[in-house]
Design a protein around this motif. Sequence first.
Motif, PDB file in Angstrom:
ATOM      1  N   VAL A   1       1.262  -0.800   0.308  1.00  0.00           N
ATOM      2  CA  VAL A   1       0.098   0.159  -0.308  1.00  0.00           C
ATOM      3  C   VAL A   1       0.976   1.430   0.500  1.00  0.00           C
ATOM      4  CG1 VAL A   1      -1.678   1.329   1.504  1.00  0.00           C
ATOM      5  CG2 VAL A   1      -1.399  -1.403   1.653  1.00  0.00           C
ATOM      6  N   GLN A   2       0.606   2.552  -0.584  1.00  0.00           N
ATOM      7  CA  GLN A   2       1.253   3.807  -0.914  1.00  0.00           C
ATOM      8  C   GLN A   2       0.479   4.535   0.005  1.00  0.00           C
ATOM      9  OE1 GLN A   2       3.723   4.028  -3.436  1.00  0.00           O
ATOM     10  NE2 GLN A   2       3.965   2.136  -3.563  1.00  0.00           N
ATOM     11  N   VAL A   3       1.269   4.388   1.002  1.00  0.00           N
ATOM     12  CA  VAL A   3       1.277   6.193   1.940  1.00  0.00           C
ATOM     13  C   VAL A   3       1.744   6.944   1.992  1.00  0.00           C
ATOM     14  CG1 VAL A   3       0.802   5.930   4.158  1.00  0.00           C
ATOM     15  CG2 VAL A   3       0.420   4.538   4.180  1.00  0.00           C
ATOM     16  N   SER A   4       0.902   8.030   2.136  1.00  0.00           N
ATOM     17  CA  SER A   4       1.433   9.699   1.975  1.00  0.00           C
ATOM     18  C   SER A   4       2.483   9.768   3.223  1.00  0.00           C
ATOM     19  CB  SER A   4       0.566  10.489   2.394  1.00  0.00           C
ATOM     20  OG  SER A   4       1.481  11.969   2.616  1.00  0.00           O
ATOM     21  N   GLN A   5       3.917  10.400   3.141  1.00  0.00           N
ATOM     22  CA  GLN A   5       4.795  10.353   3.999  1.00  0.00           C
ATOM     23  C   GLN A   5       3.996  11.133   5.539  1.00  0.00           C
ATOM     24  OE1 GLN A   5       7.830   8.960   4.778  1.00  0.00           O
ATOM     25  NE2 GLN A   5       6.965   6.854   3.785  1.00  0.00           N
ATOM     26  N   SER A   6       3.041  12.489   4.560  1.00  0.00           N
ATOM     27  CA  SER A   6       2.497  13.323   6.013  1.00  0.00           C
ATOM     28  C   SER A   6       1.886  12.437   7.261  1.00  0.00           C
ATOM     29  CB  SER A   6       2.198  14.238   4.895  1.00  0.00           C
ATOM     30  OG  SER A   6       0.571  13.828   4.654  1.00  0.00           O
ATOM     31  N   ASN A   7       1.553  11.349   6.397  1.00  0.00           N
ATOM     32  CA  ASN A   7       0.483  10.046   7.789  1.00  0.00           C
ATOM     33  C   ASN A   7       1.353   9.124   8.367  1.00  0.00           C
ATOM     34  OD1 ASN A   7      -1.631  11.605   7.120  1.00  0.00           O
ATOM     35  ND2 ASN A   7      -2.128  10.019   5.096  1.00  0.00           N
ATOM     36  N   VAL A   8       2.845   9.862   8.612  1.00  0.00           N
ATOM     37  CA  VAL A   8       3.779   8.280   8.481  1.00  0.00           C
ATOM     38  C   VAL A   8       4.847   9.431   9.631  1.00  0.00           C
ATOM     39  CG1 VAL A   8       5.252   6.757   8.683  1.00  0.00           C
ATOM     40  CG2 VAL A   8       3.659   7.699   6.838  1.00  0.00           C
TER      41      VAL A   8
ATOM     42  N   ALA B   1       1.653   0.160  24.278  1.00  0.00           N
ATOM     43  CA  ALA B   1       1.055   1.588  25.619  1.00  0.00           C
ATOM     44  C   ALA B   1       0.389   2.566  24.937  1.00  0.00           C
ATOM     45  CB  ALA B   1       2.346   1.356  26.341  1.00  0.00           C
ATOM     46  N   ALA B   2       0.941   3.090  24.076  1.00  0.00           N
ATOM     47  CA  ALA B   2      -0.176   4.539  23.406  1.00  0.00           C
ATOM     48  C   ALA B   2      -0.913   3.826  22.822  1.00  0.00           C
ATOM     49  CB  ALA B   2       0.921   4.686  22.712  1.00  0.00           C
ATOM     50  N   GLY B   3      -1.354   2.286  22.828  1.00  0.00           N
ATOM     51  CA  GLY B   3      -2.550   2.619  21.775  1.00  0.00           C
ATOM     52  C   GLY B   3      -2.065   2.631  20.748  1.00  0.00           C
ATOM     53  N   ALA B   4      -0.915   2.476  19.147  1.00  0.00           N
ATOM     54  CA  ALA B   4      -0.787   2.282  18.731  1.00  0.00           C
ATOM     55  C   ALA B   4      -1.472   1.290  17.678  1.00  0.00           C
ATOM     56  CB  ALA B   4       0.637   2.671  17.983  1.00  0.00           C
TER      57      ALA B   4
ATOM     58  N   ILE C   1       5.573  11.120  22.908  1.00  0.00           N
ATOM     59  CA  ILE C   1       5.219  11.755  21.566  1.00  0.00           C
ATOM     60  C   ILE C   1       4.219  10.911  20.783  1.00  0.00           C
ATOM     61  CG2 ILE C   1       6.304  11.854  20.072  1.00  0.00           C
ATOM     62  CD1 ILE C   1       8.513  12.290  21.610  1.00  0.00           C
ATOM     63  N   TRP C   2       3.318   9.328  20.497  1.00  0.00           N
ATOM     64  CA  TRP C   2       2.935   9.316  19.480  1.00  0.00           C
ATOM     65  C   TRP C   2       1.414   9.652  20.130  1.00  0.00           C
ATOM     66  CZ3 TRP C   2       1.764   7.339  15.597  1.00  0.00           C
ATOM     67  CH2 TRP C   2       0.877   6.577  15.077  1.00  0.00           C
ATOM     68  N   ARG C   3       1.130   9.822  21.440  1.00  0.00           N
ATOM     69  CA  ARG C   3      -0.126  10.539  21.828  1.00  0.00           C
ATOM     70  C   ARG C   3      -0.819  11.768  21.377  1.00  0.00           C
ATOM     71  NH1 ARG C   3      -2.674   6.923  25.499  1.00  0.00           N
ATOM     72  NH2 ARG C   3      -1.658   5.311  26.606  1.00  0.00           N
ATOM     73  N   THR C   4       0.529  12.708  21.326  1.00  0.00           N
ATOM     74  CA  THR C   4       0.312  13.612  20.552  1.00  0.00           C
ATOM     75  C   THR C   4       0.467  13.887  19.363  1.00  0.00           C
ATOM     76  OG1 THR C   4       2.053  14.726  22.945  1.00  0.00           O
ATOM     77  CG2 THR C   4       1.417  16.066  20.747  1.00  0.00           C
ATOM     78  N   ALA C   5       1.059  13.211  18.655  1.00  0.00           N
ATOM     79  CA  ALA C   5       0.956  13.153  16.716  1.00  0.00           C
ATOM     80  C   ALA C   5      -0.091  12.547  16.947  1.00  0.00           C
ATOM     81  CB  ALA C   5       2.063  12.466  16.488  1.00  0.00           C
ATOM     82  N   VAL C   6      -1.241  11.761  17.725  1.00  0.00           N
ATOM     83  CA  VAL C   6      -1.807  10.887  16.546  1.00  0.00           C
ATOM     84  C   VAL C   6      -3.280  11.710  17.254  1.00  0.00           C
ATOM     85  CG1 VAL C   6      -2.628   9.334  18.633  1.00  0.00           C
ATOM     86  CG2 VAL C   6      -3.214   8.733  16.644  1.00  0.00           C
TER      87      VAL C   6
ATOM     88  N   ALA D   1      -3.035  15.198  16.735  1.00  0.00           N
ATOM     89  CA  ALA D   1      -2.845  16.320  15.653  1.00  0.00           C
ATOM     90  C   ALA D   1      -2.859  15.289  14.818  1.00  0.00           C
ATOM     91  CB  ALA D   1      -1.339  16.964  15.745  1.00  0.00           C
ATOM     92  N   THR D   2      -2.990  14.475  14.117  1.00  0.00           N
ATOM     93  CA  THR D   2      -3.061  13.414  12.931  1.00  0.00           C
ATOM     94  C   THR D   2      -3.922  11.759  12.631  1.00  0.00           C
ATOM     95  OG1 THR D   2      -1.154  14.755  12.029  1.00  0.00           O
ATOM     96  CG2 THR D   2      -2.517  13.290  11.009  1.00  0.00           C
ATOM     97  N   PRO D   3      -4.817  12.544  13.271  1.00  0.00           N
ATOM     98  CA  PRO D   3      -5.469  10.263  13.061  1.00  0.00           C
ATOM     99  C   PRO D   3      -5.018  10.026  11.964  1.00  0.00           C
ATOM    100  CG  PRO D   3      -7.680  11.931  13.631  1.00  0.00           C
ATOM    101  CD  PRO D   3      -6.040  12.794  13.322  1.00  0.00           C
ATOM    102  N   GLY D   4      -5.432   8.556  12.164  1.00  0.00           N
ATOM    103  CA  GLY D   4      -5.476   7.473  11.360  1.00  0.00           C
ATOM    104  C   GLY D   4      -3.328   7.368  10.607  1.00  0.00           C
ATOM    105  N   LEU D   5      -2.522   8.226  11.637  1.00  0.00           N
ATOM    106  CA  LEU D   5      -1.357   7.963  11.595  1.00  0.00           C
ATOM    107  C   LEU D   5      -0.544   6.636  11.909  1.00  0.00           C
ATOM    108  CD1 LEU D   5       1.133  10.450  11.951  1.00  0.00           C
ATOM    109  CD2 LEU D   5       1.599   9.749  14.206  1.00  0.00           C
ATOM    110  N   ILE D   6       0.500   6.760  11.171  1.00  0.00           N
ATOM    111  CA  ILE D   6       1.313   5.570  10.792  1.00  0.00           C
ATOM    112  C   ILE D   6       2.791   5.402  11.870  1.00  0.00           C
ATOM    113  CG2 ILE D   6       1.948   3.629   9.858  1.00  0.00           C
ATOM    114  CD1 ILE D   6      -0.563   4.113   7.433  1.00  0.00           C
ATOM    115  N   ALA D   7       3.031   4.844  12.865  1.00  0.00           N
ATOM    116  CA  ALA D   7       4.689   4.409  12.987  1.00  0.00           C
ATOM    117  C   ALA D   7       4.781   3.659  12.372  1.00  0.00           C
ATOM    118  CB  ALA D   7       4.231   3.948  14.592  1.00  0.00           C
ATOM    119  N   ALA D   8       6.905   3.878  11.912  1.00  0.00           N
ATOM    120  CA  ALA D   8       6.779   3.347  11.291  1.00  0.00           C
ATOM    121  C   ALA D   8       7.911   3.106  12.051  1.00  0.00           C
ATOM    122  CB  ALA D   8       7.633   3.826   9.932  1.00  0.00           C
TER     123      ALA D   8
END
Length: 136
Positions: A49-56, A123-126, A88-93, A95-102
């Motif tokens: 799947v191609q993912v936009s880098q703004s969502n990673v 633990a952060a719910g990713a 960091i993950w909780r703050t970023a997600v 701001a941007t729902p649907g974020l992907i952690a790489a």
Amino acid sequence: MLTMRRRPQDSIPTSSMADVAFLLLVFFLVTTVFPKDKGLALVLPQDEVQVSQSNVLHFLVDSEESIAVQYGDNPQQRRIQVSEVESIWRTAVAATPGLIAAVKTGQAVRYGAMIDVLDALHAAGATRVSLQALPN
């Protein structure tokens, strides 16, 4: 008439000891339950799947086991500790729902360092996590 009294025997009869030991061995083998290895619960995608880098949100673990975080295709990286990954993950997600952690690791990195980052993300719910190898 004089009768001789029999003296009690001082030994334990061991003729059936092998039978008892074998039955105990079979009993414990049959009733023992071996736990299954749980491993990591990962669902692998069927197609690429191609993912936009703004969502990673990239978590980079280098050979010295230090962690850097990088937002999307922004070349700027920030060094963090494992304890900071969750916040960091909780703050970023938020701001941007649907974020992907790489999570990107080098080949010389200890396996436990990657697991520490994955545990913090869990633990952060990713729920959307990508595992990648860093190029040499």
